[in-house]
Design a protein around this motif. Structure first.
Motif, PDB file in Angstrom:
ATOM      1  N   ILE A  12      -0.809  -3.584   3.583  1.00  0.00           N
ATOM      2  CA  ILE A  12       0.079  -4.481   2.790  1.00  0.00           C
ATOM      3  C   ILE A  12       0.377  -4.087   1.332  1.00  0.00           C
ATOM      4  CG2 ILE A  12       0.239  -7.089   1.885  1.00  0.00           C
ATOM      5  CD1 ILE A  12      -1.597  -7.885   4.351  1.00  0.00           C
ATOM      6  N   GLN A  13      -0.575  -3.706   0.737  1.00  0.00           N
ATOM      7  CA  GLN A  13      -0.284  -3.330  -0.700  1.00  0.00           C
ATOM      8  C   GLN A  13       0.733  -2.296  -0.740  1.00  0.00           C
ATOM      9  OE1 GLN A  13      -1.495  -4.839  -3.169  1.00  0.00           O
ATOM     10  NE2 GLN A  13      -1.715  -3.252  -4.823  1.00  0.00           N
ATOM     11  N   GLU A  14       0.520  -1.358   0.091  1.00  0.00           N
ATOM     12  CA  GLU A  14       1.380  -0.062   0.217  1.00  0.00           C
ATOM     13  C   GLU A  14       2.962  -0.509   0.666  1.00  0.00           C
ATOM     14  OE1 GLU A  14      -0.189   3.087   2.613  1.00  0.00           O
ATOM     15  OE2 GLU A  14      -1.861   3.016   1.341  1.00  0.00           O
ATOM     16  N   VAL A  15       3.126  -1.383   1.561  1.00  0.00           N
ATOM     17  CA  VAL A  15       4.301  -1.854   1.939  1.00  0.00           C
ATOM     18  C   VAL A  15       4.924  -2.632   0.744  1.00  0.00           C
ATOM     19  CG1 VAL A  15       5.407  -3.543   3.523  1.00  0.00           C
ATOM     20  CG2 VAL A  15       3.792  -1.973   4.334  1.00  0.00           C
ATOM     21  N   ALA A  16       4.196  -3.505   0.121  1.00  0.00           N
ATOM     22  CA  ALA A  16       4.941  -4.329  -0.916  1.00  0.00           C
ATOM     23  C   ALA A  16       5.051  -3.371  -2.127  1.00  0.00           C
ATOM     24  CB  ALA A  16       3.951  -5.195  -1.728  1.00  0.00           C
ATOM     25  N   GLN A  17       4.372  -2.476  -2.605  1.00  0.00           N
ATOM     26  CA  GLN A  17       4.922  -1.436  -3.583  1.00  0.00           C
ATOM     27  C   GLN A  17       5.980  -0.337  -3.157  1.00  0.00           C
ATOM     28  OE1 GLN A  17       1.080   0.601  -4.281  1.00  0.00           O
ATOM     29  NE2 GLN A  17       0.500  -0.734  -5.937  1.00  0.00           N
ATOM     30  N   GLY A  18       6.277  -0.217  -1.810  1.00  0.00           N
ATOM     31  CA  GLY A  18       7.200   0.619  -1.308  1.00  0.00           C
ATOM     32  C   GLY A  18       8.601  -0.409  -1.529  1.00  0.00           C
ATOM     33  N   LEU A  19       8.480  -1.710  -1.137  1.00  0.00           N
ATOM     34  CA  LEU A  19       9.603  -2.504  -1.275  1.00  0.00           C
ATOM     35  C   LEU A  19       9.833  -2.838  -2.726  1.00  0.00           C
ATOM     36  CD1 LEU A  19      10.981  -4.552   0.707  1.00  0.00           C
ATOM     37  CD2 LEU A  19       9.007  -6.133   0.231  1.00  0.00           C
ATOM     38  N   GLN A  20       8.961  -2.554  -3.592  1.00  0.00           N
ATOM     39  CA  GLN A  20       9.396  -2.908  -4.941  1.00  0.00           C
ATOM     40  C   GLN A  20      10.183  -1.791  -5.461  1.00  0.00           C
ATOM     41  OE1 GLN A  20       5.837  -3.647  -6.947  1.00  0.00           O
ATOM     42  NE2 GLN A  20       6.159  -5.801  -7.128  1.00  0.00           N
TER      43      GLN A  20
END
Lengths: 125, 171
Positions: free
Chosen positions: A79-87
């Motif tokens: 989740i953390q990686e997806v959210a950072q990638g999204l940002q």
């Protein structure tokens, strides 16, 4: 006071260039759907076309942009990686296409989605 | 959001309880010009007010818990805030417990602890499982996986066994 559109260029000869909140939301939403692991926040399939703007809230103030996205994350992705990638993706895309500086991209992850869930709902709808 | 809704619910219940107590007192003193109700009616009103205050206390507790958990799940990064909702953590823990440990009857409770989260899993012990071995697997699995996938620290995973599940009958 938030505004619906923002002036991004002005010259005496050519006139003004302004960009609306909806356009920014659409750009951000399309960028978000490109990120691996992102799923719709309320089930079903990922919105397409202009409907992707529903994923994004845009705040425009004095030439600066603040975005907030609500998404789900596909099961199996960090989740953390997806959210950072999204940002990163959303910020870069909006800045590239509008030339407006993006101060913040807030991401709220509201659920974990099984890949089969979307397909199942498609089949029965 | 739901934390604020619960807080609003608690406030309205407290106001209702306060208004009821004030009305009973005013009637008893004759300020409202109404006849003093019988002691039984007064006792009913007082019980009603106590119930409302109790309900308000429950609402306040739930609201505070939700707000503090929400705060613990929020991380401010260089590009903005990332918030992973409590439901997402609960779902993720549930998937891990079902898929990795084969558990089916459990509840996941989350509370903030330091910079991270404490998880409490309340379950019925599956047939053939031993508590110490299951606790060790469950604790290491959830601490590692939830931390790795969310980026949140999980300093404590508590397992509460509230009974034993009956073995399913095979024909």
């Amino acid at each position: 006071m938030p505004r619906d559109e923002e002036l991004i260029g002005e010259s005496p000869e050519d006139g003004q260039i302004s960009i609306s909140r909806d356009v920014i939301a659409t750009i951000a939403g399309l960028a978000a759907t490109d990120v691996a692991g992102v799923a719709p926040p309320k089930g079903g399939t990922m919105p397409r076309g202009e409907a992707v703007r529903r994923l994004v809230e845009v705040e425009l103030a004095e030439g600066r942009v603040k975005l907030a996205l609500k998404v789900g994350v596909l099961h199996g992705h960090a989740i953390q990686e997806v959210a950072q990638g999204l940002q990163t993706k959303v910020k870069n895309e909006v800045e590239k296409m509008t030339a407006l500086p993006v101060d913040e991209v807030d991401v709220e992850v509201v659920r974990v989605v099984f890949p089969e869930e979307g397909r199942r709902k498609d089949r029965f709808s | 959001m739901s934390g604020y809704v619960f807080a609003a619910g608690a406030l309205s219940l407290l106001l209702a309880a306060g208004a009821m107590v004030a009305a009973v007192v005013a009637i008893a003193w004759g300020d409202l010009g109404l006849s003093v109700p019988s002691p039984v009616v007064q006792a009913v009103f007082v019980l009603w007010a106590i119930t409302l205050v109790g309900a308000a206390a429950v609402f306040i507790r739930i609201a505070l818990n939700r707000l503090t958990v929400r705060r613990a799940l929020r991380r401010q990064g260089p590009k903005g805030m990332i918030l992973i909702t409590a439901d997402t953590v609960r779902e993720m823990a549930g998937i891990l417990l079902r898929e990795e440990l084969g558990l089916h009857r459990f509840r996941v409770h989350i509370r903030p602890m330091g910079e991270g989260l404490a998880l409490q899993i309340t379950l019925r012990l599956p047939p053939g499982e031993e508590v110490p071995a299951l606790a060790e697997r469950l604790q290491s699995l959830l601490a590692q996986e939830v931390s790795a996938k969310t980026g949140l620290e999980v300093p404590e995973v508590r397992m509460v066994v509230e009974g034993a599940a009956r073995p399913s009958r095979s024909r």
